[in-house]
Design a protein around this motif. Structure first.
Motif, PDB file in Angstrom:
ATOM      1  N   GLY A  69      69.276  62.765  55.209  1.00 18.52           N
ATOM      2  CA  GLY A  69      68.284  63.388  56.085  1.00 18.52           C
ATOM      3  C   GLY A  69      67.968  62.503  57.282  1.00 18.52           C
ATOM      4  N   LEU A  70      67.735  61.223  57.019  1.00 21.40           N
ATOM      5  CA  LEU A  70      67.421  60.322  58.131  1.00 21.40           C
ATOM      6  C   LEU A  70      68.646  60.052  58.996  1.00 21.40           C
ATOM      7  N   LEU A  71      69.767  59.700  58.355  1.00 17.17           N
ATOM      8  CA  LEU A  71      70.913  59.218  59.137  1.00 17.17           C
ATOM      9  C   LEU A  71      71.749  60.354  59.716  1.00 17.17           C
ATOM     10  N   ASP A  72      71.998  61.392  58.930  1.00 13.26           N
ATOM     11  CA  ASP A  72      72.888  62.452  59.412  1.00 13.26           C
ATOM     12  C   ASP A  72      72.148  63.451  60.295  1.00 13.26           C
ATOM     13  N   ILE A  73      70.910  63.779  59.925  1.00  7.30           N
ATOM     14  CA  ILE A  73      70.144  64.750  60.714  1.00  7.30           C
ATOM     15  C   ILE A  73      69.319  64.031  61.792  1.00  7.30           C
ATOM     16  N   GLY A  74      68.662  62.939  61.423  1.00  7.30           N
ATOM     17  CA  GLY A  74      67.783  62.249  62.376  1.00  7.30           C
ATOM     18  C   GLY A  74      68.508  61.363  63.367  1.00  7.30           C
ATOM     19  N   ARG A  75      69.620  60.789  62.949  1.00  4.22           N
ATOM     20  CA  ARG A  75      70.439  59.910  63.811  1.00  4.22           C
ATOM     21  C   ARG A  75      69.606  58.870  64.561  1.00  4.22           C
ATOM     22  N   PRO A  76      68.987  57.962  63.800  1.00  3.46           N
ATOM     23  CA  PRO A  76      68.138  56.954  64.437  1.00  3.46           C
ATOM     24  C   PRO A  76      68.947  55.914  65.204  1.00  3.46           C
ATOM     25  N   LYS A  77      68.330  55.448  66.273  1.00  7.89           N
ATOM     26  CA  LYS A  77      68.910  54.326  67.012  1.00  7.89           C
ATOM     27  C   LYS A  77      67.938  53.147  66.888  1.00  7.89           C
ATOM     28  N   ALA A  78      68.478  51.939  66.872  1.00  3.05           N
ATOM     29  CA  ALA A  78      67.631  50.751  66.754  1.00  3.05           C
ATOM     30  C   ALA A  78      66.574  50.783  67.854  1.00  3.05           C
ATOM     31  N   GLY A  79      65.350  50.432  67.493  1.00  3.91           N
ATOM     32  CA  GLY A  79      64.271  50.408  68.468  1.00  3.91           C
ATOM     33  C   GLY A  79      63.460  51.685  68.517  1.00  3.91           C
ATOM     34  N   GLU A  80      63.948  52.743  67.881  1.00  7.78           N
ATOM     35  CA  GLU A  80      63.199  53.994  67.887  1.00  7.78           C
ATOM     36  C   GLU A  80      62.081  53.969  66.846  1.00  7.78           C
ATOM     37  N   THR A  81      61.155  54.915  67.005  1.00 12.21           N
ATOM     38  CA  THR A  81      60.033  55.032  66.075  1.00 12.21           C
ATOM     39  C   THR A  81      60.252  56.221  65.147  1.00 12.21           C
ATOM     40  N   VAL A  82      60.182  55.937  63.850  1.00  8.49           N
ATOM     41  CA  VAL A  82      60.364  56.958  62.818  1.00  8.49           C
ATOM     42  C   VAL A  82      59.046  57.134  62.076  1.00  8.49           C
TER      43      VAL A  82
END
Lengths: 340, 340
Positions: free
Chosen positions: B138-151
């Motif tokens: 859910g986080l990695l495949d759908i959310g696709r976070p980048k370093a420095g972002e706020t989750v």
């Protein structure tokens, strides 16, 4: 031309519940003059769009229009004064101006329209303007249709919606429109080639919608919000997509209305709802001109402009957007086209 | 083992408003026996998850559990009879079974757990089970976070939420959790490494949330619905993403609650809300074992199992999911682990 008069609509207060006539006032002043590095645009056509109501009310993707200043609007016009190296007198341009006879620009918010033979200028307010780009990129870039899929369009007889279904058909999809009168529905299926059209003001429209999408909905192009959104969500297929263009039913609400009660359909159907703004596609308009230009020039894409006359009648025209009074792109003709 | 007894929870009616005790009844019968090509699983651990309430009520991504049949549940157990070529007695397996002592399977809904040294079996109900996969994909495949972002994570002290924030931290993001008590918040920031945690039952929590995300929200991991969703939407950044995992506040509602009033923020922020189901990632669990396995084994990811004892106490445990009574993954121990 320094003796020209500039009529302009001044925004005096934030509208509430759609009371546009109470907050906008038509004023006159001597026309502004292009300064160093600037040019002046004489408005030929003023585009009226639902999002204008948002600009009047609050900061959104653009700052709200400041009170006591000229209302912002998308215009198409002719350059009639220029001290700018890249724009010359006589150029036909389109961009962000005002609800006014004249706009002064430094060039950043305007571009020349491409020269596609045989098309009237209103095409650049419609299928080859921001309206066309909204339909084109919203459906193709956000919705990503595949041949054989079912595309449902709300406000389908509106400026954007009437294009979305036709693009969907060209891409091999089944297109189903939702609109607010039998006349509009007849136009959608008769002239535009929609496979089916549903009058959401008719009794039993939800059942009719269900019957019109025997394979479910793969793409729901969202223009409206409210009950129609809930109905579309309930029929959405697994991996469905919802390009979220706007929610016209809510622009003038005094209380923010509730969202769809069945939003969690997105989970069970693993579906995607994604908002977009045509302004983000400014650098990609060339893609649209290249693909849509021939469709429009060849008549494969049909379009209609609801052309009202006179800047002084802008508010009467604008009200039609929210009462379903217009069919096709709503434009006010402010002055005559130059001979071409 | 044909004289074994199979206790099982029978679903007698569709629950309304969370009245689970009225619609589920514990029964006993002789344990079923594995037939040709089948094996029998003795349940060691039964996973209790919010989505179970959906399965009881209506068809969703899975058909509703039929009335007068055993309630469906994710189990971890040991094969104690086998006529199946690929599963042998003593194998530790996990998959879709029932709220019962025994499940008969043809192998299609079960898989062996990987052998990662030093981890208790409950890890495969938690960070390396469906719960972990939900957080991970859910986080990695759908959310696709980048370093420095706020989750921002709702239900952050829950089984999934407590993992999401930790994965976000490992990926270089700022992690902010929303939970329902000061104790839970202290656990999030103290033990799990969340940068901030907001108690949504405290006065002024919306302001506290705003202060905790000075750069806005890039990813909002949606577990709850309601007010919290509206608050997160209002702080969402342009191109924000909302992995839509569930809406626990709505699972037991007798009337479908309204959706977020500010959903059209998705348009102005060009944001994406996308539902997902962990079942769709069954073929990619190897990715999770490979990346999360070491994190869990090395203690970089902390996790907590709320382990209750006894199949007969399942309903008391289950109620905790909807009252905020559990911290971490809720599991019922149904029988003893075999010696390993």
């Amino acid at each position: 031309m320094s003796d020209a008069i500039n009529r302009h609509w001044l925004l005096l207060d934030r509208p509430k519940g759609g009371n546009f006539t109470e907050v906008l006032s038509l004023r006159e002043e001597p026309a502004p003059v292009a300064g160093e590095g600037q040019f002046r645009v004489r408005t030929i056509h003023l585009s009226l769009d639902p999002t204008n109501a948002v600009w009047m009310q609050y900061d959104s993707y653009l700052p709200a229009v400041p009170l006591n200043s000229t209302m912002r609007g998308l215009v198409l016009g002719v350059v009639d004064q220029s001290n700018h190296p890249k724009f010359k007198v006589g150029d036909i341009v389109t961009g962000m101006g005002g609800w006014a006879d004249y706009t002064i620009s430094d060039g950043s918010a305007f571009g020349r329209v491409p020269a596609i033979p045989g098309l009237p200028l209103t095409a650049y307010m419609g299928p080859l303007g921001m309206t066309g780009a909204t339909a084109y990129f919203g459906l193709l870039d956000i919705g990503r249709p595949k041949a054989g899929e079912t595309v449902v369009v709300s406000a389908a007889a509106g400026a954007v919606g009437s294009l979305v279904g036709q693009i969907a058909k060209i891409k091999g999809c089944r297109a189903v429109g939702i609109a607010g009168s039998d006349e509009k529905c007849a136009w959608l299926t008769g002239e535009l080639g929609y496979d089916a059209a549903i009058n959401y003001k008719a009794k039993g429209w939800q059942k009719a919608l269900k019957a019109a999408v025997p394979d479910g909905i793969d793409i729901y192009f969202e223009n409206v919000g409210g009950d129609i959104t809930e109905a579309a969500l309930s029929l959405l297929n697994v991996k469905g997509r919802i390009p979220f263009c706007g929610a016209i039913s809510q622009y003038n609400a005094t209380e923010p209305p509730p969202g769809p009660r069945n939003l969690s359909v997105l989970v069970s159907r693993r579906a995607r709802m994604e908002g977009f703004l045509v302004l983000d596609y400014n650098s990609r308009l060339g893609e649209m001109y290249a693909e849509m230009g021939p469709w429009v020039a060849e008549g494969r894409i049909k379009w209609k402009v609801d052309l009202d006359q006179g800047l002084e009648n802008t508010l009467t025209s604008f009200a039609k957007l929210f009462t379903g009074g217009n069919t096709g792109k709503l434009v006010v003709q402010v002055s005559e086209e130059p001979a071409r």
